[in-house]
Enzyme design. Structure first.
Site: not given
Ligand code: DNO
Length: 403
Positions: A242, A280, A307, A360-361, A378
Site C-alpha cells: 500500500h 490507492c 482502493h 476507501d473511506h 469507515y
Molecule cells: C486507510 C488504509 C490504510 C491501509 C494500510 C495498508 O484507511 O487504506 O491504513 O490499510 O496502510 O497497510
C-alpha cells in the site's frame, strides 16, 4: 465480468455489521486479525474462526455469501523496517503467517512500509458544506504539532519560514482542548485499533529512525521482499504494498512508496507476480505529480487490490477527502484504465479472477452522524454511497465504451 466489490470490515468490534456489508452489495470482505500484535504469528485456528464468522455470521444456518479473500494488513514489524538485528526472526514469523493464510485459502495480502505511522490526518471530523464529515490533512496544523507540541529537535530547519510563522499563529489561536485533539488525531493508532500513540512513545519511535534515510529504508524494504516474495510465490500468495498516505515525508521519517518511480523500483527489484501493489488513489493523489490513470496503464498488471477514494487538494499540500467521484482524482479516467486492465486479464489469463476494489473511506453522513465511529473513515452509509457510485461508474464504462 466486473471488478470484485469488497468492503473493509473490522470484525466483531465493528459497528458496521456483516448484514450491512451485504446490503451495500459487496461480496468480498477485507479483514485482518487486528487483535494480534504486530509481528506475532497468526494462528491457523484464529484465521479459521474469523473465516467462519464472515461466512456464517455466527452460526446461522444460511451462509452469508461473503468471503474473506483479502487481508488488510499483515503489518510489518518496525524491526524489519529499521533493519534491526532481530529482523530475521520477524521475517520468519511473517512468512509463517503467510503459510497459515494460504492453508486457509486466503491469497491476497496488503501491507505497507511506512515507518511508525500509518495514514495521517489532522482532522477526523471536517465539516463539509452538506453537513457530512470528512477526514482532512492540514499542512499548517501538522507543522504546528511538530514544532510546538511534539517539539521535535531540528524540525524548524525543515520548514520554510513563512510556514513556521503560519503554524505559530495557528498554534497560538488554539485552545488547549483543540491542541489535545490535534495530537490525538495525528497519533491515532493503526487501523483496526482504538489506541492512540502517546507522545513519548512517538518521540522514542522517531528517535529509533534517526539514522535511517530513504536509501536505507529502501534497502530494508528490498531485503524484506527478497526473503518473503519467493516463498509467497510458492504459496500462491499475492503480496500488495500500500502506498504512503500522504505520499511525502512526515516528521523527518523517510517514506519510499510515494511515487510511480518508487512503485516501479520495488516491483522491478524483486520481479514476481507475487510482488504487487495495492493501488490507492486517495493516498497517491495529494502529490499532483502522481498521474493516476497513467500509473494504471503502466503498472496495472501489478495491481492485486485497489482502493478508490478521492481527495481535494488545497494549498500547501493540505487536502480533504471529497466525494468518491468528485475532487482532484479523475475517477472516470482511473476507472476506465482499471476496467481495461481487468479486460486484458480476462482475455489473457487462464486462471483469471477479477481485481478486488473497495470504496476507501467515506463521509460520515445521514445516520452515520448519530453513531460513534471507532474507525475514522469507515462509516456504513458514506462508504455505501461510494461503492454505489463506483459500481455505477464501472457499469457505465463497460456498457458504453468498452463493449
Ligand atoms: C486507510 C488504509 C490504510 C491501509 C494500510 C495498508 O484507511 O487504506 O491504513 O490499510 O496502510 O497497510
Amino acid at each position: 465480468m466486473s471488478l470484485l466489490q469488497s468492503w473493509r470490515w473490522y470484525g466483531a468490534q465493528d459497528p458496521v455489521t456483516l448484514n450491512d456489508v451485504r446490503q451495500a452489495g459487496a461480496h468480498i470482505v477485507v479483514n485482518a486479525l487486528h487483535e494480534i500484535p504486530v509481528g506475532e504469528i497468526w494462528p491457523i485456528e484464529a484465521i479459521k474462526q474469523r473465516q467462519k464468522l464472515i461466512e456464517w455470521d455466527d452460526g446461522s444456518s444460511q451462509p452469508t455469501g461473503l468471503k474473506w479473500s483479502v487481508v488488510e494488513s499483515v503489518n510489518v514489524h518496525e524491526s524489519i523496517k529499521r533493519g534491526d538485528s532481530d529482523r530475521d526472526v520477524y521475517i520468519e514469523y511473517y512468512i509463517e503467517t503467510l503459510r497459515h493464510l494460504s492453508q486457509c485459502g486466503i491469497y491476497t495480502v496488503c501491507y505497507n512500509f511506512m515507518p511508525v505511522l500509518d495514514w495521517t490526518r489532522t482532522d477526523l471530523e471536517y465539516k463539509m458544506l452538506d453537513g457530512s464529515c470528512a477526514l482532512r490533512y492540514d499542512a499548517t496544523a501538522l507543522v504546528a504539532f511538530d514544532l510546538f507540541i511534539l517539539r521535535r529537535e531540528g524540525a524548524e530547519r525543515e520548514y520554510p519560514e513563512e510556514i513556521v510563522i503560519k503554524a505559530r499563529q495557528l498554534f497560538d489561536s488554539m485552545s488547549s482542548d483543540e491542541r489535545d485533539l490535534l495530537q490525538r488525531n495525528i497519533l491515532a493508532g493503526l487501523p483496526g485499533t482504538k489506541d492512540t500513540l502517546g507522545i513519548d512513545t512517538f518521540r522514542n519511535a522517531l528517535k529509533a529512525y534517526r539514522d535511517i534515510d530513504r536509501q536505507q529504508l529502501k534497502n530494508n524494504l528490498i531485503f524484506f521482499l527478497e526473503k518473503v516474495i519467493p516463498i509467497a510465490e510458492t504459496l500462491g500468495i499475492k503480496m500488495c504494498i500500500h502506498p504512503d498516505d500522504p505520499p511525502f515525508q512526515l516528521f523527518g521519517l523517510p517514506r519510499v512508496v510515494s511515487t510511480e518511480e518508487d512503485l516501479r523500483f520495488l516491483t522491478s527489484q524483486v520481479d514476481s507476480a507475487s510482488n504487487g501493489i495495492t493501488f490507492c488513489t486517495g493516498s497517491l493523489a495529494p502529490n499532483p505529480d502522481n498521474d493516476l490513470a497513467g500509473m494504471v496503464e503502466r503498472l496495472g498488471s501489478k495491481f492485486h487490490f485497489v482502493h478508490l477514494r478521492n481527495i481535494q487538494r488545497q494549498e500547501e499540500g493540505s487536502f480533504y477527502e471529497s466525494d468518491h467521484l468528485d475532487g482532484s482524482v479523475d475517477m472516470y479516467a482511473v476507472m476506465k484504465a482499471i476496467v481495461q486492465e481487468d479486460q486484458r486479464r480476462e482475455q489473457t489469463e487462464t486462471n483469471y479472477i477479477g481485481i478486488p476494489f473497495r470504496p476507501d473511506h467515506g463521509h460520515q453522513m445521514l445516520d452515520d452522524l448519530q453513531q460513534s465511529l471507532p474507525f475514522p473513515g469507515y462509516s456504513a452509509i458514506g462508504r455505501l454511497r461510494g461503492l454505489a457510485e463506483l459500481r455505477g461508474l464501472e457499469l457505465g464504462i463497460r456498457k458504453s465504451i468498452l463493449k
